[in-house]
Design a protein around this motif. Structure first.
Motif, PDB file in Angstrom:
ATOM      1  N   SER A   2       0.827  -1.220   0.000  1.00  0.00           N
ATOM      2  CA  SER A   2       0.000   0.000   0.000  1.00  0.00           C
ATOM      3  C   SER A   2       0.852   1.257   0.000  1.00  0.00           C
ATOM      4  N   GLU A   3       2.178   1.113   0.158  1.00  0.00           N
ATOM      5  CA  GLU A   3       3.048   2.296   0.112  1.00  0.00           C
ATOM      6  C   GLU A   3       3.391   2.709  -1.313  1.00  0.00           C
ATOM      7  N   LEU A   4       2.869   1.948  -2.291  1.00  0.00           N
ATOM      8  CA  LEU A   4       3.103   2.291  -3.695  1.00  0.00           C
ATOM      9  C   LEU A   4       1.832   2.859  -4.321  1.00  0.00           C
ATOM     10  N   ILE A   5       2.021   3.842  -5.170  1.00  0.00           N
ATOM     11  CA  ILE A   5       0.899   4.364  -5.946  1.00  0.00           C
ATOM     12  C   ILE A   5       1.102   3.904  -7.386  1.00  0.00           C
ATOM     13  N   GLN A   6       0.072   3.258  -7.945  1.00  0.00           N
ATOM     14  CA  GLN A   6       0.205   2.723  -9.306  1.00  0.00           C
ATOM     15  C   GLN A   6      -0.513   3.608 -10.310  1.00  0.00           C
ATOM     16  N   ASP A   7       0.160   3.845 -11.435  1.00  0.00           N
ATOM     17  CA  ASP A   7      -0.455   4.554 -12.550  1.00  0.00           C
ATOM     18  C   ASP A   7      -0.070   3.771 -13.815  1.00  0.00           C
ATOM     19  N   ASP A   8      -0.980   2.940 -14.295  1.00  0.00           N
ATOM     20  CA  ASP A   8      -0.682   1.987 -15.365  1.00  0.00           C
ATOM     21  C   ASP A   8       0.508   1.100 -14.974  1.00  0.00           C
ATOM     22  N   ASP A   9       1.581   1.145 -15.784  1.00  0.00           N
ATOM     23  CA  ASP A   9       2.733   0.288 -15.495  1.00  0.00           C
ATOM     24  C   ASP A   9       3.781   0.979 -14.628  1.00  0.00           C
ATOM     25  N   ILE A  10       3.461   2.153 -14.172  1.00  0.00           N
ATOM     26  CA  ILE A  10       4.422   2.954 -13.409  1.00  0.00           C
ATOM     27  C   ILE A  10       3.996   2.992 -11.951  1.00  0.00           C
ATOM     28  N   PHE A  11       4.983   2.909 -11.073  1.00  0.00           N
ATOM     29  CA  PHE A  11       4.707   2.934  -9.633  1.00  0.00           C
ATOM     30  C   PHE A  11       5.530   4.046  -8.994  1.00  0.00           C
ATOM     31  N   LYS A  12       4.922   4.647  -7.987  1.00  0.00           N
ATOM     32  CA  LYS A  12       5.656   5.663  -7.234  1.00  0.00           C
ATOM     33  C   LYS A  12       5.488   5.402  -5.749  1.00  0.00           C
ATOM     34  N   LEU A  13       6.502   5.773  -4.996  1.00  0.00           N
ATOM     35  CA  LEU A  13       6.437   5.586  -3.550  1.00  0.00           C
ATOM     36  C   LEU A  13       5.779   6.779  -2.888  1.00  0.00           C
ATOM     37  N   LYS A  14       4.926   6.475  -1.922  1.00  0.00           N
ATOM     38  CA  LYS A  14       4.316   7.574  -1.170  1.00  0.00           C
ATOM     39  C   LYS A  14       5.363   8.281  -0.310  1.00  0.00           C
ATOM     40  N   ASN A  15       6.268   7.482   0.233  1.00  0.00           N
ATOM     41  CA  ASN A  15       7.271   8.019   1.140  1.00  0.00           C
ATOM     42  C   ASN A  15       8.588   8.192   0.385  1.00  0.00           C
ATOM     43  N   GLN A  16       9.062   9.416   0.289  1.00  0.00           N
ATOM     44  CA  GLN A  16      10.247   9.673  -0.525  1.00  0.00           C
ATOM     45  C   GLN A  16      11.554   9.433   0.227  1.00  0.00           C
ATOM     46  N   GLU A  17      11.490   8.962   1.460  1.00  0.00           N
ATOM     47  CA  GLU A  17      12.718   8.756   2.217  1.00  0.00           C
ATOM     48  C   GLU A  17      13.606   7.672   1.590  1.00  0.00           C
ATOM     49  N   TYR A  18      12.989   6.841   0.719  1.00  0.00           N
ATOM     50  CA  TYR A  18      13.761   5.796   0.060  1.00  0.00           C
ATOM     51  C   TYR A  18      14.631   6.341  -1.071  1.00  0.00           C
ATOM     52  N   ASN A  19      14.447   7.584  -1.384  1.00  0.00           N
ATOM     53  CA  ASN A  19      15.045   8.084  -2.614  1.00  0.00           C
ATOM     54  C   ASN A  19      16.315   8.904  -2.426  1.00  0.00           C
ATOM     55  N   ASN A  20      16.929   8.784  -1.271  1.00  0.00           N
ATOM     56  CA  ASN A  20      18.169   9.507  -1.053  1.00  0.00           C
ATOM     57  C   ASN A  20      19.334   8.711  -1.628  1.00  0.00           C
ATOM     58  N   LEU A  21      19.561   8.895  -2.913  1.00  0.00           N
ATOM     59  CA  LEU A  21      20.479   8.003  -3.620  1.00  0.00           C
ATOM     60  C   LEU A  21      21.700   8.741  -4.202  1.00  0.00           C
ATOM     61  N   LYS A  22      21.898   9.982  -3.777  1.00  0.00           N
ATOM     62  CA  LYS A  22      22.981  10.783  -4.378  1.00  0.00           C
ATOM     63  C   LYS A  22      24.360  10.215  -4.078  1.00  0.00           C
ATOM     64  N   VAL A  23      24.453   9.414  -3.046  1.00  0.00           N
ATOM     65  CA  VAL A  23      25.739   8.834  -2.663  1.00  0.00           C
ATOM     66  C   VAL A  23      26.300   7.929  -3.766  1.00  0.00           C
ATOM     67  N   PHE A  24      25.443   7.491  -4.688  1.00  0.00           N
ATOM     68  CA  PHE A  24      25.894   6.586  -5.753  1.00  0.00           C
ATOM     69  C   PHE A  24      26.345   7.333  -7.013  1.00  0.00           C
ATOM     70  N   ARG A  25      26.238   8.632  -6.971  1.00  0.00           N
ATOM     71  CA  ARG A  25      26.431   9.460  -8.159  1.00  0.00           C
ATOM     72  C   ARG A  25      27.779   9.245  -8.849  1.00  0.00           C
ATOM     73  N   ASP A  26      28.815   9.036  -8.075  1.00  0.00           N
ATOM     74  CA  ASP A  26      30.161   8.983  -8.662  1.00  0.00           C
ATOM     75  C   ASP A  26      30.658   7.578  -8.973  1.00  0.00           C
ATOM     76  N   LEU A  27      29.799   6.593  -8.806  1.00  0.00           N
ATOM     77  CA  LEU A  27      30.237   5.231  -9.140  1.00  0.00           C
ATOM     78  C   LEU A  27      30.477   5.114 -10.643  1.00  0.00           C
ATOM     79  N   PRO A  28      31.460   4.322 -11.044  1.00  0.00           N
ATOM     80  CA  PRO A  28      31.846   4.292 -12.466  1.00  0.00           C
ATOM     81  C   PRO A  28      31.136   3.229 -13.292  1.00  0.00           C
ATOM     82  N   PHE A  29      30.077   2.669 -12.762  1.00  0.00           N
ATOM     83  CA  PHE A  29      29.354   1.636 -13.521  1.00  0.00           C
ATOM     84  C   PHE A  29      27.857   1.805 -13.283  1.00  0.00           C
ATOM     85  N   PRO A  30      27.014   1.179 -14.117  1.00  0.00           N
ATOM     86  CA  PRO A  30      25.561   1.333 -13.950  1.00  0.00           C
ATOM     87  C   PRO A  30      25.081   0.800 -12.601  1.00  0.00           C
TER      88      PRO A  30
END
Lengths: 162, 161
Positions: A67-95
């Motif tokens: 229930s923490e996901l909001i669905q719009d067709d095939d796309i999902f979004k999280l209600k809580n954005q605390e999961y999205n603090n991902l800047k620490v990965f910015r400088d990694l040299p691979f996907p």
């Protein structure tokens, strides 16, 4: 204030990550030990059983309830954005991918954190993806992820003539 | 490096044994013991017991071979030495067979009922919600008869404050 997560969130989401990825037999999935780097998993793509040096990263998040996901067709979004603090990965040299699991139904979702991009002129780069939309994670999407990573490395190899 | 099939089977076991039983989450907490343990792969604690922590041991066997035609048994092999080894633990012990392709598992008691080698494993007890619940009560009942106060240790701290 951040509340402590139940113990099973980490265990189940990490186990699900390995189970999803090892449905393919050409991936070696290595879990990073706590305190060793920022990523949860590094994944090596093998060819004919041999190491290729082609690595991508997977960071894993999960929630107890779908229930923490909001669905719009095939796309999902999280209600809580605390999961999205991902800047620490910015400088990694691979996907790097984010895998997200809802543990009440074991469903998986993903999005790129560092997306492999091949521009016109065959220039390859990694795009830090700030789009928070998640897609379903299934065998076909994992095949797509591997194809994109392989293609990115193919173009990387082309940069230096052998 | 551990073999890929075995590693995948152990992760499938973790997913199956920790499936949510209710809104309260998982009722088992598994811990992989590592390759150096000869007979058992996991110690699994029961979550939610009252004043003690019951546990059991599991050996995981994984296969891609499927099932026997006769009796629909999972094609996994366990050597006699291993059957005797796992049964020698004075705690509840089980063998879990994992069908790597279908990502399902089957539980069989290994508490000394049979000490011969195993060439295929019963599929009568899939690791599903019903059997997880039966397993929880079976292990809890075993440990409820055990009284830790029976131990008179030589190492007690008389001035423990």
């Amino acid at each position: 204030m951040q509340t402590e997560q139940p113990w099973y969130i980490g265990l189940r989401s990490e186990a699900l990550t390995v189970v999803y990825l090892t449905r393919r037999d050409d991936l070696i999935v290595s879990q990073q030990k706590q305190g060793q780097g920022v990523l949860d998993f590094s994944v090596t793509i093998t060819k004919d059983g041999n190491y290729t040096g082609r690595i991508f990263g997977v960071q894993v998040k999960a929630t107890v309830s779908s229930s923490e996901l909001i669905q719009d067709d095939d796309i999902f979004k999280l209600k809580n954005q605390e999961y999205n603090n991902l800047k620490v990965f910015r400088d990694l040299p691979f996907p790097v991918c984010l895998f997200f699991f809802t543990l009440d139904n074991d469903k998986g979702y993903y999005r790129w954190i560092l997306e492999p991009i091949i521009n016109e002129g065959n220039n390859m780069r990694l795009k830090f993806n700030e789009n928070e939309e998640l897609k379903n994670l299934n065998d076909q999407e994992i095949d797509n992820i591997i194809a994109m990573v392989n293609s990115w490395y193919d173009h990387k190899s082309n940069l230096v003539p052998v | 490096m551990r073999d890929a099939l075995g590693q995948r089977g152990e992760r499938i076991f973790e997913v199956l044994i920790t499936k949510f039983h209710s809104d309260a989450g998982s009722i088992f907490k598994p811990q992989f013991l590592g390759d150096k343990w000869q007979y058992v792969d996991f110690i699994v604690e029961l979550v939610g017991a009252v004043s003690y922590v019951p546990y059991f041991f599991v050996q995981v066997k994984t296969t891609r071979q499927g099932y026997t035609r006769k009796d629909n048994r999972l094609k996994v092999k366990v050597k006699e030495e291993s059957v005797i080894g796992i049964a020698s633990y004075p705690a509840p012990t089980y063998i879990v067979g994992i069908d790597e392709i279908q990502e399902v598992g089957y539980l069989v008691s290994a508490n000394g009922e049979n000490l011969k080698s195993l060439s295929s494993l019963s599929t009568n007890f899939p690791l599903n919600k019903q059997n997880r619940e039966i397993l929880w009560y079976e292990v809890n009942n075993f440990w409820s008869q055990y009284n830790s106060k029976n131990l008179v240790s030589q190492f007690s701290d008389q001035h423990w404050i």
